[in-house]
Design a protein around this motif. Structure first.
Motif, short mmCIF file in Angstrom:
data_model
loop_
_atom_site.label_atom_id
_atom_site.label_comp_id
_atom_site.label_asym_id
_atom_site.label_seq_id
_atom_site.Cartn_x
_atom_site.Cartn_y
_atom_site.Cartn_z
N SER A 61 19.97 4.29 -3.70
CA SER A 61 19.47 5.31 -4.63
C SER A 61 18.24 5.96 -4.04
N GLY A 62 18.37 7.22 -3.68
CA GLY A 62 17.24 7.93 -3.07
C GLY A 62 16.81 7.30 -1.76
N GLY A 63 17.70 6.57 -1.11
CA GLY A 63 17.36 5.91 0.17
C GLY A 63 16.83 4.50 -0.02
N PHE A 64 16.62 4.08 -1.26
CA PHE A 64 16.18 2.70 -1.53
C PHE A 64 17.42 1.85 -1.83
N PRO A 69 18.51 -0.10 -14.61
CA PRO A 69 19.78 0.54 -14.98
C PRO A 69 19.50 1.81 -15.77
N ARG A 70 20.19 2.88 -15.40
CA ARG A 70 20.00 4.15 -16.10
C ARG A 70 20.73 4.14 -17.43
N ALA A 71 21.65 3.20 -17.62
CA ALA A 71 22.33 3.07 -18.90
C ALA A 71 22.85 1.64 -19.02
N HIS A 101 9.05 1.03 4.87
CA HIS A 101 10.45 0.86 5.26
C HIS A 101 10.61 1.38 6.69
N VAL A 102 11.71 0.98 7.34
CA VAL A 102 11.78 1.25 8.77
C VAL A 102 11.97 2.73 9.11
N HIS A 103 12.50 3.52 8.21
CA HIS A 103 12.66 4.95 8.53
C HIS A 103 11.29 5.58 8.83
N GLY A 142 18.68 10.18 7.31
CA GLY A 142 19.22 8.82 7.45
C GLY A 142 18.89 7.99 6.23
N SER A 143 19.29 6.73 6.27
CA SER A 143 19.07 5.71 5.23
C SER A 143 20.14 5.70 4.16
N ALA A 144 20.92 6.77 4.06
CA ALA A 144 21.99 6.86 3.07
C ALA A 144 22.90 7.99 3.56
N LEU A 160 0.82 -1.21 0.00
CA LEU A 160 0.00 0.00 0.00
C LEU A 160 0.85 1.25 0.00
N GLN A 161 0.38 2.27 -0.70
CA GLN A 161 0.97 3.59 -0.55
C GLN A 161 0.61 4.08 0.86
N ASN A 162 1.28 5.13 1.31
CA ASN A 162 0.92 5.69 2.61
C ASN A 162 -0.56 6.08 2.63
N GLU A 212 21.95 13.78 11.68
CA GLU A 212 22.10 12.55 10.90
C GLU A 212 22.25 11.36 11.83
N ARG A 213 21.53 10.30 11.49
CA ARG A 213 21.61 9.07 12.29
C ARG A 213 21.72 7.88 11.34
N TYR A 214 22.08 6.73 11.91
CA TYR A 214 22.34 5.55 11.09
C TYR A 214 21.57 4.35 11.63
N ILE A 269 18.28 17.30 -0.46
CA ILE A 269 18.89 17.90 -1.67
C ILE A 269 17.80 18.64 -2.45
N ARG A 270 16.62 18.04 -2.56
CA ARG A 270 15.50 18.71 -3.23
C ARG A 270 15.12 19.99 -2.48
N LEU A 271 15.15 19.94 -1.16
CA LEU A 271 14.72 21.11 -0.37
C LEU A 271 15.69 22.29 -0.51
C1 MCA Z 1 9.27 6.92 -5.22
N1 MCA Z 1 8.71 6.70 -6.42
C2 MCA Z 1 7.44 6.38 -6.24
C3 MCA Z 1 7.22 6.41 -4.85
N2 MCA Z 1 8.37 6.75 -4.26
N3 MCA Z 1 6.48 6.05 -7.10
C4 MCA Z 1 5.27 5.76 -6.61
N4 MCA Z 1 5.00 5.76 -5.30
C5 MCA Z 1 5.94 6.09 -4.39
N5 MCA Z 1 5.64 6.06 -3.12
C6 MCA Z 1 9.42 6.71 -7.70
C7 MCA Z 1 9.02 7.66 -8.77
O1 MCA Z 1 8.02 7.13 -9.55
C8 MCA Z 1 10.31 7.83 -9.56
O2 MCA Z 1 10.53 6.74 -10.42
C9 MCA Z 1 11.30 7.81 -8.49
O3 MCA Z 1 10.74 7.10 -7.40
C10 MCA Z 1 11.75 9.19 -8.01
O4 MCA Z 1 10.69 10.05 -7.95
P1 MCA Z 1 10.89 11.63 -7.93
O5 MCA Z 1 9.57 12.27 -7.76
O6 MCA Z 1 11.77 12.07 -9.05
O7 MCA Z 1 11.60 11.80 -6.55
P2 MCA Z 1 13.04 12.23 -6.12
O8 MCA Z 1 13.04 13.69 -5.93
O9 MCA Z 1 14.09 11.60 -6.97
O10 MCA Z 1 13.08 11.56 -4.68
C11 MCA Z 1 12.95 10.20 -4.55
C12 MCA Z 1 12.38 9.89 -3.15
C13 MCA Z 1 12.34 8.38 -3.02
C14 MCA Z 1 11.00 10.44 -3.05
C15 MCA Z 1 13.26 10.54 -2.11
O11 MCA Z 1 13.62 7.88 -3.36
C16 MCA Z 1 11.96 7.93 -1.62
O12 MCA Z 1 10.81 7.98 -1.22
N6 MCA Z 1 12.91 7.48 -0.83
C17 MCA Z 1 12.72 7.02 0.53
C18 MCA Z 1 13.29 5.67 0.70
C19 MCA Z 1 13.20 5.20 2.16
O13 MCA Z 1 12.26 5.43 2.86
N7 MCA Z 1 14.24 4.52 2.59
C20 MCA Z 1 14.34 4.06 3.94
C21 MCA Z 1 14.80 2.64 3.94
P3 MCA Z 1 11.68 6.62 -11.50
O14 MCA Z 1 12.85 6.05 -10.76
O15 MCA Z 1 11.15 5.69 -12.53
O16 MCA Z 1 11.96 8.01 -11.98
S1 MCA Z 1 14.99 2.13 5.67
C22 MCA Z 1 16.67 2.31 5.84
O17 MCA Z 1 17.37 2.54 4.93
C23 MCA Z 1 17.37 2.30 7.14
C24 MCA Z 1 16.96 1.39 8.13
C25 MCA Z 1 17.47 3.69 7.73
O18 MCA Z 1 18.58 3.97 8.22
O19 MCA Z 1 16.50 4.43 7.66
#
Ligand code: MCA
Ligand code: AMP
Length: 494
Positions: free
Chosen positions: A398-401, A465-467, A200-202, A272-274, A63-65, A294-296, A249-251
């Motif tokens: 990549s973007g925290g993923f 892959p981006r390329a 995800h856990v964050h 965090g996360s990256a 599910l989305q949020n 920043e935390r890890y 970075i976006r902000l």
């Molecule tokens: C991202 N995208 C999504 C969603 N989130 N699509 C649909 N629903 C979503 N919820 C896709 C977009 O379609 C796009 O795909 C790409 O992600 C980037 O979107 P964009 O709007 O250009 O965003 P951005 O400015 O590049 O930023 C990306 C983001 C995203 C929103 C920051 O990377 C994100 O939500 N990251 C959070 C990850 C996270 O929560 N990690 C925690 C893991 P396309 O790629 O095709 O362009 S837990 C962890 O690591 C540990 C434990 C910790 O320490 O926290």
């Protein structure tokens, strides 16, 4: 204190207090009190019980949020279920693996996403579930649980092979949430802007739990959208924000007067996360007047180390061990190294998961005398601050993923015309890294467009892959190990 008792300080103790607002594009804003969540989750728990779910059964959600994720989480805690959050960007290959491995009774999803779920899976529509639950009594339904009761299986790729489910217990979530809510000085007056995914856990272990523990207010968005961020900050006026570096970075793109005004209301911005580049830390401070904390952490351990709330938040470092978390920096033989010397980060504490789901060998390999080996490489300064310097594995973030190159490489090798494949992280100004594939191909049969299209149906978008860089050979050691550092540098347009 049990996890539910901690939640009760808000669910029962602040029942009338506004708890959450949620807005989805094109739909009116929804608002909820903590009492609403108590009633909604009781009804849902009653329904899940009617459908035969019992303590220990897995229930996945894709599910989305949305507020229903909160209902599911609370119902899961009450019934002692094991919830399996699944990244909404996962596609056929990832979904199949997680759903086969965790064997959930069902997957809760929404109509628009159900088509991605493999045929043969029991699918429960979230709207239908909520509508059916609304007709049931709101009295509390709860099973006896203790802190060792597993609460969630969260899939993480680990360093080798297929993605593994980290078995996180109620204790893990209780200790992590309690430490952070206290050390980051949350009160019921705080306003938390929640844009991180709840799968995800964050967003889940930190955001959702701190909110429930502190009784603060949360604005939940479906996802982070950088084009809307300024509007959200202006309109909601959060005191707290959690993000991954790509969001910060976006902000930085916001105009200085607006950024300053937002920063003046923000008492805490956590990253965090990256890795957060020290330069972004500094630019954010200059623009917003707010020093990012920043935390890890890791899926397996929740949060381990963090910069202090009071005291120096040192750019480029992840700070000091959190309360109740013991940290060692070890050499290959598992001996502590001296301060200033690089080693692997090992952790121990109530935050560390119980092991990997049904994978005793992987569990045995990751733990040593009760210490969890994180696979992250770090160094401790004489004053205790820890800096992460990389990983033992070739994880790409990549973007925290997280992206494990091997998963993409295996899929590439199944494609017609691909003889050899290796995937590396290429620097990216916003997402930190993006995957790039180096291929040795048979030009007669390799069709890049077709391969790209096939990958899109099977893998999350952030793993594409981006390329595709064609090379004559992949550099290898005499033993056949790929030497990624010897690959020709890729630059966009090359
Ligand atoms: C991202 N995208 C999504 C969603 N989130 N699509 C649909 N629903 C979503 N919820 C896709 C977009 O379609 C796009 O795909 C790409 O992600 C980037 O979107 P964009 O709007 O250009 O965003 P951005 O400015 O590049 O930023 C990306 C983001 C995203 C929103 C920051 O990377 C994100 O939500 N990251 C959070 C990850 C996270 O929560 N990690 C925690 C893991 P396309 O790629 O095709 O362009 S837990 C962890 O690591 C540990 C434990 C910790 O320490 O926290
Ligand atoms: P996950 O498997 O999604 O739980 O990702 C955990 C990994 O993210 C850790 O092992 C680290 O490599 C990385 N990570 C999390 N927080 C930070 C941070 N503040 N700085 C650098 N890396 C981080």
């Amino acid at each position: 204190m049990l996890l539910l008792q901690r939640f009760d300080q808000s669910l029962l103790g602040r029942a009338e207090k506004p708890a959450l607002e949620f807005e989805r594009p094109g739909a009116p804003r929804l608002t909820f009190t903590f009492g609403d969540f108590e009633a909604r989750s009781n009804r849902l728990a009653a329904l899940l019980r009617q459908r035969g779910l019992q303590r220990g059964d897995r229930l996945a959600f894709f599910l989305q949020n949305r507020p229903e994720v909160v209902d599911l989480w609370l119902a899961g805690v009450k019934l002692g279920l094991v919830l399996v959050p699944v990244n909404v960007l996962y596609r056929e290959r990832e979904l199949k693996h997680i759903l086969t491995d965790s064997a959930p009774t069902a997957v809760v999803t929404s109509q628009d996403m159900a088509a991605f779920i493999p045929v043969g899976t029991e699918i429960w529509d979230v709207d239908a579930l909520t509508a059916e639950a609304a007709a049931l009594p709101a009295e509390r339904v709860a099973e006896h649980c203790d802190l060792d009761t597993p609460l969630s299986l969260i899939y993480t790729s680990g360093t080798t092979g297929a993605s593994k489910g980290a078995v996180l217990t109620q204790r893990n979530f209780a200790s992590n949430g309690e430490t952070l809510a206290r050390d980051w000085k949350f009160t019921s007056e705080d306003r938390y802007l929640a844009t991180l995914p709840l799968f995800h856990v964050h967003g889940l272990a930190n955001g959702l739990h701190i909110w429930l523990f502190s009784g603060c207010h949360m604005r939940l968005t479906e996802r982070f959208e950088h084009a809307k961020a300024a509007e959200w900050f202006e309109d909601y006026r959060p005191t707290v924000f959690f993000g991954v570096p790509a969001m910060y970075i976006r902000l930085l793109e916001l105009p200085p007067p607006q950024a300053r005004a937002i920063g003046s209301r923000l008492r805490l911005a956590v990253s965090g996360s990256a890795p957060l580049p020290a330069e972004v830390h500094e630019k954010f401070r200059q623009l917003y007047g707010s020093v990012i904390l920043e935390r890890y952490g890791m899926t397996e351990t929740l949060m381990n180390i963090g910069n202090p709330y009071d005291g120096e938040r040192r750019p480029g470092t992840v700070g000091l061990p959190l309360a109740h978390v013991a940290v060692r920096i070890c050499d290959e033989a598992g001996k502590d190294v001296a301060d200033g010397t690089t080693g692997e980060v090992w952790v121990k504490g109530p935050n560390v998961c119980a092991g990997y789901w049904r994978r005793p060998e992987a569990t045995a390999a990751a733990w040593c005398d009760g210490w969890f080996r994180t696979g992250d490489i770090g160094v401790r300064a004489a004053d205790g601050y820890i800096t992460l310097q990389g990983r033992r594995s070739d994880l790409i973030i990549s973007g925290g993923f997280n992206i494990y190159p091997r998963e993409i490489e295996e899929l590439l090798l199944e494609q017609p015309g691909v003889r050899e494949a290796t995937v590396v992280g290429n620097p990216d100004p916003v997402r930190g890294e993006v995957p790039v594939a180096y291929l040795v191909v048979d030009s007669a049969t390799f069709d890049e467009t077709a391969v790209n299209a096939r990958l899109r149906t099977q893998l999350a978008s952030f793993k594409q892959p981006r390329a595709f860089v064609r090379v004559d050979a992949i550099p290898r050691t005499a033993l056949g190990k790929v030497q990624k550092h010897l690959l020709p540098r890729f630059t966009a347009g090359s």
